[in-house]
Design a protein around this motif. Structure first.
Motif, short mmCIF file in Angstrom:
data_model
loop_
_atom_site.label_atom_id
_atom_site.label_comp_id
_atom_site.label_asym_id
_atom_site.label_seq_id
_atom_site.Cartn_x
_atom_site.Cartn_y
_atom_site.Cartn_z
N PRO A 153 0.81 -1.23 0.00
CA PRO A 153 0.00 0.00 0.00
C PRO A 153 0.84 1.28 0.00
O PRO A 153 0.35 2.32 -0.40
N HIS A 154 2.10 1.19 0.44
CA HIS A 154 2.91 2.41 0.53
C HIS A 154 3.72 2.67 -0.72
O HIS A 154 4.55 3.56 -0.75
N MET A 155 3.51 1.85 -1.74
CA MET A 155 4.27 2.04 -2.98
C MET A 155 3.31 2.32 -4.13
O MET A 155 2.19 1.82 -4.16
N THR A 156 3.80 3.10 -5.10
CA THR A 156 2.98 3.35 -6.28
C THR A 156 2.90 2.08 -7.11
O THR A 156 3.61 1.10 -6.85
N VAL A 157 2.04 2.12 -8.11
CA VAL A 157 1.92 0.99 -9.02
C VAL A 157 3.28 0.65 -9.61
O VAL A 157 3.70 -0.51 -9.63
N PHE A 158 3.99 1.68 -10.04
CA PHE A 158 5.30 1.45 -10.65
C PHE A 158 6.23 0.75 -9.66
O PHE A 158 6.86 -0.26 -9.98
N ASP A 159 6.28 1.28 -8.43
CA ASP A 159 7.20 0.71 -7.44
C ASP A 159 6.80 -0.71 -7.05
O ASP A 159 7.66 -1.55 -6.77
N ASN A 160 5.50 -0.96 -7.00
CA ASN A 160 5.04 -2.32 -6.74
C ASN A 160 5.57 -3.28 -7.78
O ASN A 160 6.13 -4.33 -7.45
N VAL A 161 5.42 -2.90 -9.04
CA VAL A 161 5.84 -3.80 -10.11
C VAL A 161 7.36 -3.87 -10.18
O VAL A 161 7.93 -4.91 -10.53
N ALA A 162 8.02 -2.77 -9.79
CA ALA A 162 9.49 -2.77 -9.84
C ALA A 162 10.11 -3.57 -8.70
O ALA A 162 11.28 -3.96 -8.79
N LEU A 216 3.47 -3.15 -17.44
CA LEU A 216 2.26 -2.34 -17.25
C LEU A 216 1.50 -2.20 -18.56
O LEU A 216 0.26 -2.15 -18.57
N ASP A 217 2.24 -2.12 -19.66
CA ASP A 217 1.57 -2.10 -20.97
C ASP A 217 0.78 -3.38 -21.18
O ASP A 217 -0.35 -3.35 -21.65
N LEU A 218 1.39 -4.47 -20.80
CA LEU A 218 0.78 -5.78 -21.00
C LEU A 218 -0.57 -5.86 -20.30
O LEU A 218 -1.52 -6.44 -20.81
N VAL A 219 -0.66 -5.28 -19.10
CA VAL A 219 -1.93 -5.33 -18.38
C VAL A 219 -2.72 -4.03 -18.54
O VAL A 219 -3.66 -3.77 -17.80
N GLN A 220 -2.31 -3.21 -19.48
CA GLN A 220 -3.02 -1.98 -19.84
C GLN A 220 -3.17 -1.02 -18.68
O GLN A 220 -4.24 -0.47 -18.43
N ALA A 263 -0.44 1.30 -18.04
CA ALA A 263 0.69 2.22 -18.15
C ALA A 263 0.32 3.61 -17.67
O ALA A 263 1.13 4.31 -17.07
N SER A 264 -0.93 4.01 -17.86
CA SER A 264 -1.33 5.37 -17.49
C SER A 264 -1.51 5.53 -15.98
O SER A 264 -1.67 6.63 -15.50
N ARG A 265 -1.51 4.43 -15.25
CA ARG A 265 -1.74 4.53 -13.80
C ARG A 265 -0.47 4.31 -13.00
O ARG A 265 -0.54 4.04 -11.81
N ALA A 266 0.68 4.40 -13.66
CA ALA A 266 1.93 3.99 -13.01
C ALA A 266 2.19 4.72 -11.70
O ALA A 266 2.75 4.14 -10.78
N ASP A 267 1.80 5.99 -11.57
CA ASP A 267 2.14 6.66 -10.32
C ASP A 267 0.97 6.79 -9.35
O ASP A 267 1.02 7.58 -8.42
N ARG A 268 -0.05 5.97 -9.55
CA ARG A 268 -1.11 5.91 -8.55
C ARG A 268 -0.70 4.97 -7.42
O ARG A 268 0.19 4.16 -7.57
N TYR A 269 -1.44 5.09 -6.30
CA TYR A 269 -1.27 4.13 -5.21
C TYR A 269 -2.37 3.07 -5.31
O TYR A 269 -3.45 3.35 -5.84
N PRO A 270 -2.11 1.87 -4.79
CA PRO A 270 -3.11 0.80 -4.93
C PRO A 270 -4.51 1.20 -4.48
O PRO A 270 -5.49 0.82 -5.11
N ARG A 271 -4.61 2.00 -3.38
CA ARG A 271 -5.95 2.34 -2.89
C ARG A 271 -6.71 3.22 -3.88
O ARG A 271 -7.92 3.38 -3.76
N GLY A 286 -10.38 -4.55 -10.15
CA GLY A 286 -9.84 -5.18 -11.35
C GLY A 286 -8.46 -4.65 -11.70
O GLY A 286 -7.57 -5.40 -12.12
N GLN A 287 -8.27 -3.34 -11.48
CA GLN A 287 -6.96 -2.77 -11.77
C GLN A 287 -5.91 -3.28 -10.79
O GLN A 287 -4.79 -3.59 -11.17
N GLN A 288 -6.30 -3.38 -9.51
CA GLN A 288 -5.36 -3.92 -8.52
C GLN A 288 -4.94 -5.33 -8.88
O GLN A 288 -3.77 -5.69 -8.78
N GLN A 289 -5.92 -6.09 -9.33
CA GLN A 289 -5.63 -7.46 -9.71
C GLN A 289 -4.62 -7.49 -10.84
O GLN A 289 -3.70 -8.32 -10.85
#
Ligand SMILES: Nc1ncnc2c1ncn2[C@@H]1O[C@H](COP(=O)(O)OP(=O)(O)OP(=O)(O)O)[C@@H](O)[C@H]1O
Ligand SMILES: [Mg+2]
Lengths: 365, 304
Positions: free
Chosen positions: A94-103, A124-128, A130-138, A143-146
């Protein structure tokens, strides 16, 4: 372990796990082939998660071995197994952005920054997303979290991808969409997937192979159509789809099958390549409702029963009927609505028929 | 009226009791009036016992011995006040840091303990809260003094040749204060750690992080809100602490609370005493304001 190759095979040999006296896994053996989509299916408490967690290294089995490409990995801690895992509920950080989670998996592997950038963006492109890379999971929908969890589990090209009911928290529409997406992803990436679910439709539509679990054991495994058409036990027939069960004694052996009799009714049943059961034995035949037809006239099925429509319901594409028969009690029948013409009426006498090859002889447990 | 209604309806069902529902309706009329009516005793208490004395203190600090801000100028000019403020800050910061480290370890153990062990550990955390701070300070005095248990053990076992001075200095004050503060550090950190999804830690391991990496990169950052909250809480308590420094400091280690007492009761400089008290209130108020930006205060202080 061969590096660089995508998709690995996994062998589980005689795995047992006890919690006190209770066997959560009871001598489980399973071979997962390279690039396969294997589903573990079973009711709640049947040991699916325990098996997956043993493969991932979070549960230490008491007996048996786990081999990846013929090498034992049972002694390795989870972080050295190099498996991607999608937990039930996703377990995003929860404390990491989408990008950091995947990284994350790349960073703990100390990959160079440029490579991390490229791989994370590609994932991120693969799961479509890419535009949410700097959001947080919450800030993401379920579906996006998944999909973030999926990208995170695949970004480091793991040897295996383990998924524990990844879609169970989603509503029905989204689930269907993501099922298709997962399947496409599996085809495109070529990773070996081990997928846990207790949703039979999901299992049937997505898997190359299904292993059905019950009480810590694998009771049957095979291709979805194999399991559906030739269930080995009453449990499997009942758990995967619906089934009628006809009980009776073996009355006679005939060419390619036998005759089962019950309360005066005789039912002929084909046997594939197996042994015919001995005369006089009590047997159970599983019969899918959609393999039974209403025979108004014309057709000459191998087996014919007369009965009365007890209840019926309309499902758009089909009618589901319950026909009361004298010999076998209530029999469920599913007929395509377009074929049936007039809607059925309760109390209407009908004849139902099926071929000797339609049913399957199953073990009674 | 209630008895008459009951007589008319010999067996009123609870849900449809007419007397009850009309009573409730009457009370709901002017809901905000009722709210203030119920709040009044609490508000009156607050005003009489907190707001009034504190404003008196503020008032005295700017009027005694003559009107003006010259008491507050002492904050900038007086060497003895500087020394005392520095001592207070040093002890409070060190106490807070040591408390946080120990509290973190205890909270971590609590979260990962089994059900039974956790219950006993909780008892160990809570029971000291029931014992008077005075009793605890004297208990430490008995343990830490030159001929106390700890020095005796160290001497007879040959670890040290001459007794350590563990008391009547900052060490003694800090030992006593850390001990007192521990539950206030443990509880917020524990509450926060308990809410951390354990699957996140497992996920980190599964993604290739070692045990320590999973702790450093996932668990530690996720537990930080609890640590920050506990830190400010403990720091605020430490700033105004009186009993323990007075007893274990032996008059040599002066912290702000004792300094105020001396100003007011011994040298009778009300202006200086109240000025320091006012300063303390303002600093703590400011800290609370900062804290409220980071954490939910109501959660920290135990309400839902
Ligand atoms: N840590 C544990 N201690 C004791 N029993 C356990 C533990 N983990 C699992 N079990 C038991 O093992 C059995 C299998 O559990 P498991 O979680 O593998 O089931 P599952 O097939 O994943 O079920 P579900 O579909 O509900 O997730 C259950 O009866 C469960 O109660
Ligand atoms: Mg499970």
């Amino acid at each position: 372990m061969t590096a660089g190759r995508i998709g690995h095979d996994l062998n589980v040999a005689g795995l047992s796990k006890f919690y006190g006296e209770f066997a959560a896994l009871d001598d489980v053996s399973l071979a997962v082939r390279r690039g396969e989509f294997l589903t573990l299916l079973g009711p709640s408490g049947s040991g699916k998660t325990t098996l997956l967690m043993s493969i991932a290294g979070f549960v230490q089995p008491d007996r048996g071995d786990i081999l990846l490409d013929q090498q034992s990995i049972a002694h390795l801690p989870p972080e050295q197994r190099n498996f991607g895992m999608v937990f039930q509920g996703y377990a995003l950080f929860p404390h990491m952005t989408v990008f950091d989670n995947v990284a994350f998996p790349l960073r703990v592997r100390k990959r160079p920054t440029a490579e991390i950038q490229d791989k994370v963006n590609a994932a991120l492109d693969l799961v479509q997303l890419a535009s949410r890379a700097d959001r947080y999971p919450r800030q993401l929908s379920g579906g996006q979290q998944q999909r973030v969890a999926l990208a995170r589990a695949m970004v480091f090209t793991p040897h295996l991808l383990l998924l524990d009911e990844p879609l169970s928290a989603l509503d029905k529409n989204l689930r269907g969409e993501l099922q298709d997406e997962l399947k496409r992803l599996h085809k495109r990436v070529g990773l070996t997937f081990i997928y846990v679910t207790h949703d039979q439709d999901e299992a049937l539509s997505m898997s190359d192979r299904i292993a059905v679990m019950r009480d810590g054991k694998i009771v049957q495994h095979g291709a979805p159509s194999e399991l559906y058409d030739r269930p080995a036990t009453r449990f499997v027939a009942d758990f995967l789809g619906r089934s009628n069960f006809l009980r009776g004694t073996v009355d006679a052996h005939v060419d390619g099958g036998f005759v089962l009799s019950h309360q005066g009714a005789k039912v002929s049943q084909a046997i594939g390549d197996g042994e015919r059961p001995p005369l006089g034995k009590q047997v159970v035949v599983a019969l899918r409702p959609e393999k039974i037809a209403i025979t108004a006239d014309g057709g000459r099925p191998d087996n014919l029963l007369r009965g009365v429509i007890a209840e019926w319901s309309y499902f758009g594409a089909q009618f589901r009927l319950v026909v009361d028969t004298l010999e076998f009690g209530a029999v469920a029948v599913v007929v395509p609505a377009w074929k049936h013409g007039e809607p059925p009426a309760a109390g209407q006498p009908v004849a139902i028929g099926w071929d000797a090859g339609a049913g399957t002889l199953v073990a009674d447990n | 009226m209630l008895s008459r209604l009951a007589a008319i309806d010999p067996a009123p069902t609870i849900g449809a009791d007419p007397s009850r529902s009309s009573l409730a309706r009457r009370l709901r009329v002017g809901g905000s009036a009722r709210y203030w009516l119920l709040m009044t005793p609490a508000l009156a208490l607050m005003i009489v016992f907190y707001v009034y004395p504190i404003s008196r203190v503020l008032w005295i600090s700017v009027t005694e011995p003559q009107p003006g801000l010259e008491n507050f100028e002492l904050l900038l000019t007086s060497a003895s006040i500087h020394k005392m403020l520095l001592t207070t800050a040093r002890i409070s910061v060190l106490t807070t840091l040591i408390t946080l480290v120990l509290a973190y370890v205890v909270a971590y153990a609590l979260v990962h303990a089994g059900e039974r062990a956790r219950r006993w550990m909780f008892l160990g955390v809570i029971v000291p809260l029931w014992i008077s701070v005075l009793v605890r300070a004297f208990a430490w005095f008995v343990l830490l003094r030159r001929e106390g248990l700890i020095n005796n053990i160290l001497m007879t076992s040959g670890v040290v040749d001459s007794p350590l001075s563990l008391i009547w200095n900052e060490t003694g004050v800090m030992i006593g204060m850390v001990h007192y503060m521990l539950p206030f550090g443990i509880l917020p950190i524990y509450a926060n750690m308990r809410d951390i999804d354990q699957r996140c830690i497992a996920a980190a391991r599964g993604l290739g992080a070692t045990r320590s990496e999973a702790f450093r990169k996932v668990f530690l950052p996720l537990s930080m809100p609890g640590v920050v909250g506990a830190g400010i809480l403990v720091f605020m308590f430490s700033l105004g602490f009186f009993v323990t420094p007075a007893i274990l400091g032996g008059g040599k280690t002066l912290m702000i609370a004792e300094y105020i007492k001396v100003q007011i009761l011994e040298v009778v400089r009300w202006g200086v005493g109240t000025m320091l008290a006012a300063t303390l209130v303002i600093v703590i108020g400011a800290l609370l304001a900062v804290l409220s930006r980071f954490v939910d205060l109501r959660k920290l202080f135990g309400s839902i």
